[in-house]
Design a protein around this motif. Structure first.
Motif, PDB file in Angstrom:
ATOM      1  N   ASP A  37     -47.922  21.379   0.634  1.00  0.00           N
ATOM      2  CA  ASP A  37     -47.777  19.993   0.221  1.00  0.00           C
ATOM      3  C   ASP A  37     -47.428  19.932  -1.264  1.00  0.00           C
ATOM      4  O   ASP A  37     -47.253  20.961  -1.935  1.00  0.00           O
ATOM      5  N   ASP A  38     -47.317  18.740  -1.795  1.00  0.00           N
ATOM      6  CA  ASP A  38     -46.857  18.565  -3.176  1.00  0.00           C
ATOM      7  C   ASP A  38     -47.808  19.171  -4.198  1.00  0.00           C
ATOM      8  O   ASP A  38     -47.400  19.438  -5.334  1.00  0.00           O
ATOM      9  N   THR A  83     -56.486  21.605   5.406  1.00  0.00           N
ATOM     10  CA  THR A  83     -55.609  22.653   4.894  1.00  0.00           C
ATOM     11  C   THR A  83     -56.426  23.927   4.715  1.00  0.00           C
ATOM     12  O   THR A  83     -57.649  23.927   4.834  1.00  0.00           O
TER      13      THR A  83
END
Length: 636
Positions: A489-490, A434
């Motif tokens: 993402d979360d 990421t």
């Protein structure tokens, strides 16, 4: 979720807490913001930095410059401030007034940073021009920005512009670095009182325009991004506080970096400003040739570097090729796997998803450190422990390898319009593959169509208006549309999946982002560049170019005679190797998104031929136009 620094690390300063604020829509993370961790700058400008350093730490070594014998000469804060002052007075003596634009066309050299700060001290606005720009590109930027002065590194660059001068009525001054014109400017300024510079500096505020940076222009003409002093200060102040291991040290080791990416790009200039702000010694390397850069790194010995993924891929592939030449390819591959596993285990421990490296893995890493990893670190000067990487996705595997080899990767994402990084890997909380969390003071939103929107004090005011001399706003709601596609993402980490304009829509209606396939294939040691095709076509295909150094090594190791490059694209054995690489890349995507056919081109993509921008991005329209016959062959 939080991030804190403990006293067990070798950096100074108070503990820093970063708390991403996450907003969801229909169960998906759609917006993440991180509050600033540096106090806002409400007065002053970048022009003050050299003088603030000279007052606070006059003997601190803040820069290094090349000597005539090829060595390095350190420049103290007091010396740099004196040089900035003298050059600023010379610019004033030549009649330049606050707000005038001064263009700089040079490689990554000491004079670039000196000119930046001197121009700012004189109240001017700098306009970078890539030294590889064509005469047409140079004339267009000078014309569009209304630059009144141009500084070139070489006489030939100035001479080439001669036929265009009648189209540049605003351009009144041209100075050439190799002709010692900057020294003459400094001498000319002797009669200007120091107070004149102080007055001009006092007129500058954070909202004052600092630079107009023209985008690379993958499509159409480049646009000038208007960046203020406040944009830069918000960017670098939060980056310095977040990246304590890079910019602040509690140990006796002096921090330093060697800049070799183009100073015409916002990435390099942002880091240069951050180093001056943090008093981290910075040097400049003008050549990107492997042999030149290796020698520079060995002599300078930086503690951190900034680079693009392409360079890290080539360092890895070159190291493996050397190991194979020495008959140690198997050992290198084992070491690489150990490093990747170690990097991933460290990530798991830092994110509380695993126990970290076990005893056996630690022992294996220690064993290979002296055999493999240290050699790679030595190729970068021997002291590099941190690498700031941006420009395109690096990939989880390579990020884990470098982390396991002892060089922590801070992968980031940003644009010219965001003064550099908008997101970055947070220390102690990496998520490989990421581009990290929003830089403190920044917010990220994912639009309904997947486009990444950015906000924050480092986001530019808008594009340069060549007719009114002002700014054309880029957005009306405080969110800048980047043109990039991504997902959160979360936990709020951002992943880049492609460019909105580059999304391919096949004849069957399938949306395909080419970037994941291209990035994977480009990391292959025998592949230089790759461009995925398929817009309005029945299936996805690809154009592939050869990495001649890698191919030559492969032929040599397999007992094959050297052959001209133009004969290699028909080599069936080489084609079978590429087919296996394509098959592996296709595992990343669904069947409709996979590459069905590819062709090997007889020439590489290059900046000189117009296939690539100076920041190594593909100019797809140029490639499609030049290799139209090969493209049609993929669908015949």
């Amino acid at each position: 979720m939080s991030l804190s620094y403990s006293s067990g690390h070798d950096y100074d300063g108070a503990p820093v807490l970063v708390e991403p604020q996450i907003r969801r829509l229909d169960g998906e993370v759609r917006e993440v913001s991180v509050p600033p961790i540096a106090p806002p700058v409400t007065r002053g400008s970048l022009a003050d930095l050299p003088f603030d350093n000279a007052y606070a730490a006059p003997e601190a070594q803040v820069l290094s410059r090349h000597t005539q014998d090829g060595g390095w000469e350190h420049v103290t804060a007091a010396q740099f401030a004196a040089q900035v002052l003298a050059l600023a007075k010379g610019l004033i003596a030549e009649g330049l007034v606050p707000g005038d634009r001064i263009a700089v066309m040079a490689r990554t050299i000491y004079e670039w940073t000196l000119l930046d700060f001197a121009a700012w001290a004189a109240g001017l606005v700098t306009v970078p021009i890539y030294p590889t720009s064509s005469v047409f590109q140079t004339r267009w930027i000078l014309q569009d920005s209304g630059a009144v002065a141009l500084v070139t590194e070489y006489a030939g660059q100035a001479a080439a512009l001669g036929p265009e001068l009648n189209r540049l009525p605003d351009l009144h001054h041209m100075w050439i670095i190799e002709k010692d014109h900057l020294e003459r400017l400094a001498e000319l300024g002797d009669q200007v009182p120091d107070q004149e510079v102080a007055v001009r500096r006092g007129m500058l505020v954070p909202d004052t325009l600092a630079t107009v940076v023209y985008t690379s222009g993958t499509t159409g003409r480049p646009k000038g991004c208007v960046l203020t002093h406040g944009n830069f200060l918000s960017e670098v102040d939060n980056a310095i506080e977040l990246l304590h291991p890079v910019f602040k040290s509690k140990s006796s080791e002096e921090l330093a970096t060697l800049l070799f990416l183009p100073m015409s790009h916002v990435f390099g200039r942002m880091v240069a400003v951050a180093c001056v702000r943090a008093r981290v010694r910075v040097g400049h390397a003008p050549s990107l040739k492997t042999e030149d850069l290796v020698a520079e790194l060995s002599a300078f010995r930086p503690t951190f570097l900034l680079c693009i993924p392409y360079m890290l891929e080539k360092v890895f592939n070159s190291a493996r090729a050397k190991a194979e030449n020495a008959g140690r390819a198997t050992a290198f591959d084992r070491a690489a796997n150990v490093a990747i596993r170690y990097g991933e285990a460290m990530e798991a421990r830092q994110s509380d998803t695993g126990p970290g490296p076990g005893a056996a893995l630690k022992a294996s890493r220690a064993f290979y450190d002296s055999l493999i990893y240290r050699r790679i670190r030595n190729a970068m000067g021997g002291r590099v422990r941190h690498i700031i990487c941006g420009g395109s996705p690096l990939g989880r595997r390579l990020a884990a390898f470098y982390a396991g080899a002892g060089m922590e990767i801070y992968e980031g994402y940003g644009l010219t319009e965001t003064t550099g990084a908008a997101t970055v890997t947070p220390p102690l909380k990496p998520r490989l593959g990421t581009v990290g969390w929003p830089l403190p003071g920044t917010k990220v939103r994912i639009a309904a169509d997947g486009e990444i929107l950015l906000g924050g004090h480092q986001v530019f005011r808008g594009y340069w208006d060549p007719y009114g001399g002002g700014v054309i706003p880029a957005s009306a709601d405080g969110w800048f549309p980047t043109g990039d596609i991504g997902r959160l993402d979360d936990d709020g980490y951002l992943t880049i999946t492609g460019r909105k304009k580059e999304i391919l829509i096949t004849a069957g209606g399938k949306n395909v982002a080419p970037a994941p396939l291209e990035n994977y294939l480009r990391s292959h040691p025998l592949i230089s560049q790759c461009m995925v095709l398929g817009d309005r076509r029945p299936y996805i295909s690809a154009l592939i170019t050869l990495d001649m150094a890698g191919v030559s090594h492969w032929r040599r190791m397999n007992g094959k005679h050297p052959v001209p490059a133009e004969l290699l694209f028909n080599d069936e054995e080489l084609r079978s190797i590429f087919q296996r690489a394509v098959d592996e890349a296709n595992k990343l995507v669904s069947r409709p998104e996979s590459i069905r056919r590819f062709t090997i081109l007889p020439v590489d993509f290059s900046e000189e031929a117009g296939h690539l921008t100076p920041s190594m991005k593909l100019r797809r329209e140029v490639v499609m136009r030049e290799f139209g016959q090969e493209v049609e062959g993929l669908y015949s």
